[in-house]
Scaffold this motif. Structure first.
Motif, PDB file in Angstrom:
ATOM      1  N   GLN A   1      79.313   2.275   2.830  1.00 60.37           N
ATOM      2  CA  GLN A   1      79.512   1.852   1.437  1.00 60.37           C
ATOM      3  C   GLN A   1      80.079   3.003   0.599  1.00 60.37           C
ATOM      4  O   GLN A   1      80.924   2.799  -0.259  1.00 60.37           O
TER       5      GLN A   1
ATOM      6  N   SER B   1      77.552  -8.921   0.754  1.00 57.88           N
ATOM      7  CA  SER B   1      78.317  -8.111  -0.210  1.00 57.88           C
ATOM      8  C   SER B   1      79.630  -8.793  -0.583  1.00 57.88           C
ATOM      9  O   SER B   1      80.064  -8.739  -1.732  1.00 57.88           O
ATOM     10  N   GLY B   2      80.265  -9.470   0.388  1.00 59.23           N
ATOM     11  CA  GLY B   2      81.529 -10.143   0.121  1.00 59.23           C
ATOM     12  C   GLY B   2      81.402 -11.278  -0.871  1.00 59.23           C
ATOM     13  O   GLY B   2      82.163 -11.370  -1.844  1.00 59.23           O
TER      14      GLY B   2
ATOM     15  N   SER C   1      84.885  -0.583  -1.938  1.00 57.34           N
ATOM     16  CA  SER C   1      83.630  -1.195  -1.491  1.00 57.34           C
ATOM     17  C   SER C   1      83.041  -2.037  -2.622  1.00 57.34           C
ATOM     18  O   SER C   1      83.426  -1.904  -3.788  1.00 57.34           O
ATOM     19  N   GLU C   2      82.077  -2.870  -2.259  1.00 58.44           N
ATOM     20  CA  GLU C   2      81.374  -3.698  -3.250  1.00 58.44           C
ATOM     21  C   GLU C   2      80.753  -2.827  -4.334  1.00 58.44           C
ATOM     22  O   GLU C   2      80.774  -3.159  -5.529  1.00 58.44           O
TER      23      GLU C   2
ATOM     24  N   THR D   1      80.573 -10.050  -4.368  1.00 60.44           N
ATOM     25  CA  THR D   1      81.775  -9.509  -5.017  1.00 60.44           C
ATOM     26  C   THR D   1      82.675 -10.641  -5.503  1.00 60.44           C
ATOM     27  O   THR D   1      83.247 -10.573  -6.605  1.00 60.44           O
TER      28      THR D   1
ATOM     29  N   LYS E   1      86.512  -4.592   0.927  1.00 58.05           N
ATOM     30  CA  LYS E   1      86.151  -4.858   2.315  1.00 58.05           C
ATOM     31  C   LYS E   1      84.658  -4.642   2.512  1.00 58.05           C
ATOM     32  O   LYS E   1      84.062  -3.708   1.976  1.00 58.05           O
ATOM     33  N   SER E   2      84.059  -5.524   3.288  1.00 55.45           N
ATOM     34  CA  SER E   2      82.639  -5.404   3.589  1.00 55.45           C
ATOM     35  C   SER E   2      82.401  -4.148   4.427  1.00 55.45           C
ATOM     36  O   SER E   2      83.269  -3.737   5.196  1.00 55.45           O
TER      37      SER E   2
ATOM     38  N   GLY F   1      85.403 -10.392   4.420  1.00 54.81           N
ATOM     39  CA  GLY F   1      84.015 -10.517   4.863  1.00 54.81           C
ATOM     40  C   GLY F   1      83.253 -11.459   3.953  1.00 54.81           C
ATOM     41  O   GLY F   1      83.174 -11.232   2.743  1.00 54.81           O
TER      42      GLY F   1
ATOM     43  N   SER G   1      72.935  -8.938  -3.087  1.00 54.85           N
ATOM     44  CA  SER G   1      74.143  -8.164  -3.372  1.00 54.85           C
ATOM     45  C   SER G   1      74.103  -7.568  -4.783  1.00 54.85           C
ATOM     46  O   SER G   1      73.772  -8.243  -5.756  1.00 54.85           O
TER      47      SER G   1
ATOM     48  N   ASP H   1      87.360 -14.246   6.206  1.00 52.54           N
ATOM     49  CA  ASP H   1      86.438 -13.728   7.217  1.00 52.54           C
ATOM     50  C   ASP H   1      86.928 -14.096   8.609  1.00 52.54           C
ATOM     51  O   ASP H   1      87.249 -15.251   8.868  1.00 52.54           O
TER      52      ASP H   1
END
Length: 444
Positions: free
Chosen positions: A161, A12-13, A91-92, A16, A68-69, A8, A140, A31
């Protein structure tokens, strides 16, 4: 060099990816959709390897760790395959949490979390704390940890999340309320969704705090059967509490550690019972982080609220137009209708996540003079309300919905966009829906 794969290429992706690179990972972003120009620029600037419109499995399966987003469900085959290969998928929030010692206020709930997050941030910042805001809102969290390193963070955390959390912890966790939402992601099993929300307290110790709505039976029942290690800090509109926050004679009373702080609700700029609860939760967090009483009172009276959440747009020919596009479930719309004091033309509809509209019947009967549907499939709305509201009109976009509402409304009425549904059938997201509504109102 360890390999981090980010699935993603959104907020957030990319955040990260930037933090991963800084921490010495070899980073690859993948993505299935096109990555927007804004995020491509960031990836190119940091020389981060990426692909779009595809997932190259050979590269992805080389990962030591996958982030993963939140928009990607766990059930997707790619995620299942990664788990079968014992490649950790997080998660982020989980990833970024490893690289900061900041004090974290984590806020979750089915409704009210954005307003409560913005309000808590406002109180802490005005109270003199060094604080960032992130999670499901704003920039983010991971990117902020990479670039800014605040001493405190206020994070809005969705169940998606929290699903990816293993070691992450909020020193102060908040659960605003729990009502059925996103059940399509939880096998239509409400208890799985509740468990997901309570992951916010999973790693808490006795030195941490869980702020929660003591009037919410779903929360109190769950706590009785699944005790948490942290100190419980309840708030209530209905009962006096020895410890926590409660409402008495239009005063919010906060009792923590032998100290009592009283603030009249007239200081609140945000209206409605649900917002009084959001205020209590935010005030408790601020007090736990030693913000002065005078700063809390002052901040409460200067808070402006969240965009797309009961946002007053304009008055046209004596009719008030209100944008509550962020109401993507029935409970959020319940709050909105509860706040209406004038005859209301209600714009509703979109992608239904398994909604039960029956809870709204008493409010609709009392307050709504006409319904304007804004969705591709409105049958359930029509079936539920046709015996309660005389006028129900179907429309195919924000502009048409506003024009029809304008014709139906008379002086002193309210036109309320509060869809109770997701927006993905006609709009990019709820922000897009809200902006199109506002543009249409300004065009009247």
């Amino acid at each position: 060099m360890k390999k981090l794969v980010v699935l993603g290429g959104g907020e957030s992706g990319v955040g990260t990816a930037v933090l991963g690179k800084k921490q010495g990972y070899h980073v690859f972003v993948s993505d299935l959709s096109e990555i927007s120009e804004k995020y491509k620029k960031v990836l190119l600037h940091h020389a981060i390897d990426f692909e779009e419109k595809q997932h190259s499995q050979d590269k992805i399966f080389e990962a030591d760790l996958v982030m993963k987003s939140p928009g990607i469900p766990d059930k997707v085959k790619l995620i299942q395959d990664l788990k079968h290969k014992d490649i950790p998928v997080i998660s982020e929030i989980e990833f970024a949490g490893k690289y900061t010692d900041a004090t974290i206020v984590g806020i979750t709930g089915s409704n009210g979390k954005t307003t409560t997050t913005l309000l808590t941030y406002h109180l802490l910042k005005n109270g003199g704390l060094d604080v960032g805001i992130g999670g499901n809102i704003g920039d983010s969290f991971a990117k902020q940890v990479a670039e800014k390193s605040f001493e405190n963070y206020v994070l809005e955390l969705s169940s998606f999340q929290l699903d990816g959390v293993e070691d992450f912890n909020s020193h102060i966790a908040m659960i605003t309320n729990i009502t059925p939402d996103h059940l399509d992601r939880y096998d239509y099993d409400f208890s799985k969704y509740i468990a997901s929300k309570f992951r916010i307290a999973k790693n808490q110790t006795k030195d941490d705090f869980l702020i929660y709505d003591a009037d919410d039976k779903v929360i109190t029942d769950w706590l009785q059967n699944h005790p948490v290690a942290s100190t419980l800090v309840p708030f209530s509109m209905n009962k006096e509490l020895e410890y926590g926050a409660f409402l008495k004679d239009n005063n919010i009373i906060i009792r923590l550690n032998e100290e009592e702080y009283i603030m009249n609700t007239s200081y609140l700029t945000i209206k409605g019972k649900h917002n009084t609860k959001n205020a209590m939760a935010s005030m408790l967090a601020s007090k736990l982080l030693q913000v002065r009483n005078s700063a809390i009172t002052e901040s409460m009276s200067s808070f402006e609220g969240a965009e797309h959440r009961l946002e007053k747009v304009l008055k046209v020919e004596g009719v008030s137009y209100i944008n509550d596009s962020k109401a993507t479930n029935v409970n959020a719309t319940f709050y909105a209708l509860e706040c209406m004091d004038n005859p209301t033309v209600w714009i509703v509809g979109g992608v239904d996540k398994g909604n039960d509209y029956n809870d709204l019947l008493p409010l609709v009967r009392e307050k709504v003079k006409a319904i304007v549907c804004l969705g591709l499939d409105n049958q359930k709305i029509i079936d539920t309300f046709q015996n309660v509201v005389d006028i129900i009109v179907e429309t195919a976009g924000a502009e048409e919905a506003v024009k029809v509402s304008h014709k139906l409304a008379v002086k002193n009425d309210v036109v309320l966009l509060s869809p109770a549904c997701a927006s993905f059938d006609l709009f990019e997201n709820y922000e897009d829906r809200g902006r199109q509504f506002k543009e249409a109102v300004r065009g009247l």
